[in-house]
Structures are given as C-alpha cells and as structure tokens.
Motif scaffolding. Structure first.
Motif, PDB file in Angstrom:
ATOM      1  N   UNK A   3       0.875  -1.174   0.000  1.00 60.43           N
ATOM      2  CA  UNK A   3       0.000   0.000   0.000  1.00 60.43           C
ATOM      3  C   UNK A   3       0.910   1.221   0.000  1.00 60.43           C
ATOM      4  N   UNK A   4       1.299   1.640  -1.193  1.00 55.61           N
ATOM      5  CA  UNK A   4       2.276   2.719  -1.319  1.00 55.61           C
ATOM      6  C   UNK A   4       1.765   4.015  -0.704  1.00 55.61           C
ATOM      7  N   UNK A   5       0.484   4.316  -0.871  1.00 57.78           N
ATOM      8  CA  UNK A   5      -0.059   5.547  -0.317  1.00 57.78           C
ATOM      9  C   UNK A   5       0.125   5.623   1.194  1.00 57.78           C
ATOM     10  N   UNK A   6      -0.141   4.510   1.872  1.00 59.39           N
ATOM     11  CA  UNK A   6       0.051   4.462   3.316  1.00 59.39           C
ATOM     12  C   UNK A   6       1.507   4.630   3.699  1.00 59.39           C
ATOM     13  N   UNK A   7       2.400   3.965   2.946  1.00 53.81           N
ATOM     14  CA  UNK A   7       3.834   4.090   3.187  1.00 53.81           C
ATOM     15  C   UNK A   7       4.289   5.537   3.016  1.00 53.81           C
ATOM     16  N   UNK A   8       3.852   6.181   1.931  1.00 50.37           N
ATOM     17  CA  UNK A   8       4.290   7.542   1.635  1.00 50.37           C
ATOM     18  C   UNK A   8       3.832   8.514   2.709  1.00 50.37           C
ATOM     19  N   UNK A   9       2.625   8.312   3.228  1.00 52.64           N
ATOM     20  CA  UNK A   9       2.101   9.200   4.263  1.00 52.64           C
ATOM     21  C   UNK A   9       2.785   8.971   5.611  1.00 52.64           C
ATOM     22  N   UNK A  10       3.048   7.713   5.951  1.00 57.65           N
ATOM     23  CA  UNK A  10       3.618   7.371   7.255  1.00 57.65           C
ATOM     24  C   UNK A  10       5.137   7.505   7.298  1.00 57.65           C
ATOM     25  N   UNK A  11       5.785   7.397   6.123  1.00 59.69           N
ATOM     26  CA  UNK A  11       7.249   7.418   6.069  1.00 59.69           C
ATOM     27  C   UNK A  11       7.721   8.385   4.982  1.00 59.69           C
ATOM     28  N   UNK A  12       7.441   9.692   5.143  1.00 61.53           N
ATOM     29  CA  UNK A  12       7.765  10.645   4.081  1.00 61.53           C
ATOM     30  C   UNK A  12       9.254  10.719   3.748  1.00 61.53           C
ATOM     31  N   UNK A  13      10.121  10.537   4.734  1.00 63.55           N
ATOM     32  CA  UNK A  13      11.560  10.610   4.459  1.00 63.55           C
ATOM     33  C   UNK A  13      12.014   9.440   3.591  1.00 63.55           C
ATOM     34  N   UNK A  14      11.532   8.242   3.913  1.00 59.70           N
ATOM     35  CA  UNK A  14      11.888   7.069   3.101  1.00 59.70           C
ATOM     36  C   UNK A  14      11.310   7.188   1.697  1.00 59.70           C
ATOM     37  N   UNK A  15      10.085   7.714   1.607  1.00 61.17           N
ATOM     38  CA  UNK A  15       9.477   7.916   0.298  1.00 61.17           C
ATOM     39  C   UNK A  15      10.247   8.959  -0.505  1.00 61.17           C
ATOM     40  N   UNK A  16      10.748   9.992   0.170  1.00 58.60           N
ATOM     41  CA  UNK A  16      11.553  11.013  -0.503  1.00 58.60           C
ATOM     42  C   UNK A  16      12.825  10.397  -1.093  1.00 58.60           C
ATOM     43  N   UNK A  17      13.469   9.494  -0.342  1.00 59.53           N
ATOM     44  CA  UNK A  17      14.677   8.834  -0.853  1.00 59.53           C
ATOM     45  C   UNK A  17      14.356   8.013  -2.102  1.00 59.53           C
ATOM     46  N   UNK A  18      13.254   7.289  -2.061  1.00 61.32           N
ATOM     47  CA  UNK A  18      12.843   6.510  -3.236  1.00 61.32           C
ATOM     48  C   UNK A  18      12.582   7.429  -4.425  1.00 61.32           C
ATOM     49  N   UNK A  19      11.890   8.546  -4.161  1.00 64.80           N
ATOM     50  CA  UNK A  19      11.571   9.487  -5.231  1.00 64.80           C
ATOM     51  C   UNK A  19      12.840  10.082  -5.830  1.00 64.80           C
ATOM     52  N   UNK A  20      13.812  10.390  -4.992  1.00 72.04           N
ATOM     53  CA  UNK A  20      15.072  10.934  -5.497  1.00 72.04           C
ATOM     54  C   UNK A  20      15.791   9.942  -6.401  1.00 72.04           C
ATOM     55  N   UNK A  21      15.752   8.668  -6.019  1.00 74.89           N
ATOM     56  CA  UNK A  21      16.357   7.636  -6.863  1.00 74.89           C
ATOM     57  C   UNK A  21      15.650   7.556  -8.206  1.00 74.89           C
ATOM     58  N   UNK A  22      14.320   7.569  -8.173  1.00 68.32           N
ATOM     59  CA  UNK A  22      13.536   7.501  -9.409  1.00 68.32           C
ATOM     60  C   UNK A  22      13.806   8.713 -10.301  1.00 68.32           C
ATOM     61  N   UNK A  23      13.908   9.886  -9.702  1.00 69.38           N
ATOM     62  CA  UNK A  23      14.171  11.082 -10.496  1.00 69.38           C
ATOM     63  C   UNK A  23      15.565  11.054 -11.098  1.00 69.38           C
ATOM     64  N   UNK A  24      16.532  10.501 -10.385  1.00 67.19           N
ATOM     65  CA  UNK A  24      17.881  10.355 -10.935  1.00 67.19           C
ATOM     66  C   UNK A  24      17.855   9.437 -12.153  1.00 67.19           C
TER      67      UNK A  24
END
Length: 325
Positions: free
Chosen positions: A263-284
């Motif tokens: 449940x990515x939405x739940x993960x992103x809301x509960x763990x914004x820092x970890x989601x930010x790291x994933x997003x940075x990798x994807x953007x790279x």
C-alpha cells in the motif's frame, strides 16, 4: 474553480463538472494550480465506493498531479509560489486547484513536461516501493508481472529490468505484450491464450518466479502463486480484475513463500523521508534516461468520465492523463 465532483457512488457517467470554492492551504500544505492529473485504476473504484478510502460525499477524485504552486502554508520552507511541482493526494486532483501536503509535493524537473510528471508518482512510486522495499528484489532473480501493460505494471517491468531481474510480463493481448518487450520484458505470457501456471514453470525451467507482482487479482492470482519459487515473495498490489482472490494458505506453506501487501499511499504518508529517498532515486534514473513513462492518451478535464470508462474497459496501455487548462 472547476472540479470534477462525485455526488453519489456510481459509474464514471455519474460524475459532474462544476464550480467549487478555491481551497486554502494549512500550515504544512500548498495549493497547486493543476496542469495535469494522471488517471489510475483506484480512481475507478473510489467513485463507486469500492476503494479502501471512502471520502465523504461529495468529493473530487484524482490522486496523481502536476502543476504550479499558487499558495504556500506558513510552515512550508522548501517550496515557493510559482514552483513547478508534481505530487499526490488521496483524492481531489481532478480540479483546477488542489491542496497538497508539502511532504507529498516535489519539484518538477524542467525537462519533464506536466503530463509526464502527472504520470510518474503513483506508477513508479508504487512499483519501486513494491520491488525494493516489500519484495526485496535482487539482481539475477526472476520477476513475474501480471497486468504488465498497465500503468503500475509497465513501471514494474521497466524497474525490474533496471534492478537486474529477469522479467516475465503477463498480459491479455499480444499487442500489450509487444509494448512490455519495448520496456524490457525478457519473456512474455498471454494469459488469455496460455495456461499461466504451466507457462511460468516452462519459462523458469520449473524453478518458479522469485517475486510476483500482482495488480490484477481475480482468477489469475492462485495460478500465478502456484508458479512461485521456493522462498518467493507474492506482492499484492490491487485488484483490477474486480475480484479479491482467496488463495489457499497451504500454498505459501509448501513454497516457503510470503504474501506481502503493498500500500504505497500508506507508506508515503507514514514514512515521508523514506518515500523522498525513493523518489530521489527515481528522479535520478529519469534524468539518466532510464525511465520513460508511456502515455496512452490525454483527455481534457471535461472528458474525465471518458478517461475513466476507458480505464474500466481495460483498453489502456501505460498511463491516461487529464490535462487541466
């Protein structure tokens, strides 16, 4: 401002486009003038009252968005009025303006246009979280993707290949599978023509798939699970087939396998820092040209019902976008 409104649960044809008040951000929120909104399968469920999130009626659907920041809450320091951004909300993005949590809003690269940005977060965020964090996919393993030509499925094919897996794409037509091959699939299964379980065994030389990515559910899930490898991980993404499957629990026992909820939405809301790291990798990876979202078609805001109907008809390859002018 104009917004698509769901006033009663029902099919896409029951949605209306109407004027509503412009929103005001909270202290840790921003208001985004929406330029594009990605359509995802959960959008077809939430308007029917079939999704795990049930907003109070009336509400505006839509979660993936890209646009320009119009207002900034007083405690937001990393974003400014005029910034071009992309992000996500639980619902509300099929409108000219939407309130977004600052933690769920990211600067848009200049090289990325608004439709591409609006197609990015849900598909790639879900699939990367699923494969990396929940499935712990390793280089050299075999990944089976069901519904592989859809938005999240195609992202999983692309990411799985990028992460070093052998990727088996499963979909319902040869045309859809041809697109999967372009996105890196090593092998394919047409589960309308071929027996899913036996084909998995054949393609893996009876070893089975290490990770199975399932956004489909329905009748395909048990057959796929019977083709899982020893200590395999079965990722439950969603139920696009419309039926939540019931898998006999002796199967994970005999396979030493894990059934893993995603449940990515739940993960992103509960763990914004970890989601930010994933997003940075994807953007790279996007900057390096390794990720290329496939846009099936672009609709206007007033055509939102048509977009959702096309999604329900399972005619979509990649992503559908609604542009907001």
């Amino acid at each position: 401002m104009l917004a698509i409104r769901c006033k009663e649960y029902g099919p896409p044809s029951s949605l209306v486009l109407e004027e509503v008040e412009s929103p005001t951000p909270g202290s840790k929120e921003v208001v985004v003038s929406v330029k594009a909104c990605g359509i995802n399968f959960p959008d077809t469920l939430i308007i029917q009252g079939l999704y795990q999130i049930k907003p109070d009626l009336p509400f505006t659907p839509g979660s993936d968005l890209a646009g320009i920041i119009k207002k900034v809450g007083k405690d937001v320091k990393h974003l400014s009025v005029g910034d071009e951004v992309f992000g996500f909300v639980a619902f509300g993005a099929l409108a000219e303006e939407v309130v977004v949590s600052a933690n769920s809003c990211f600067p848009k690269p200049k090289s990325m246009d608004f439709p591409v940005a609006a197609s990015f977060m849900m598909a790639y965020g879900t699939s990367f979280y699923a494969l990396k964090d929940r499935g712990q996919l390793k280089e050299g393993e075999t990944l089976l993707v069901l519904g592989a030509s859809g938005g999240v499925g195609l992202a999983a094919v692309e990411l799985g290949k990028l992460m070093g897996a052998t990727v088996i794409a499963a979909a319902s037509t040869d045309e859809k599978l041809a697109l999967c091959k372009k996105y890196g699939a090593d092998k394919t299964i047409n589960y309308k023509k071929e027996d899913l379980k036996s084909k998995i065994k054949e393609l893996t030389k009876n070893r089975g798939a290490d990770v199975i990515y399932d956004p489909v559910g329905g009748n395909y899930s048990e057959a796929a699970f019977r083709g899982i490898a020893w200590k395999g991980r079965y990722l439950v993404i969603g139920f696009a087939a419309g039926v939540i499957p019931k898998i006999p629990l002796n199967l994970p026992l005999l396979k030493g396998a894990s059934v893993v909820g995603v449940f990515w939405g739940g993960f992103a809301m509960k763990n914004p820092k970890e989601n930010m790291k994933n997003t940075q990798t994807l953007m790279q990876w996007y900057h390096e040209g390794k990720l290329k979202p496939h846009i099936h078609r672009i609709y206007e805001l007033k055509e939102t019902s048509k977009a959702l109907e096309e999604m329900l008809a399972r005619k979509v390859k990649g992503k559908l976008i609604v542009e907001v002018n």
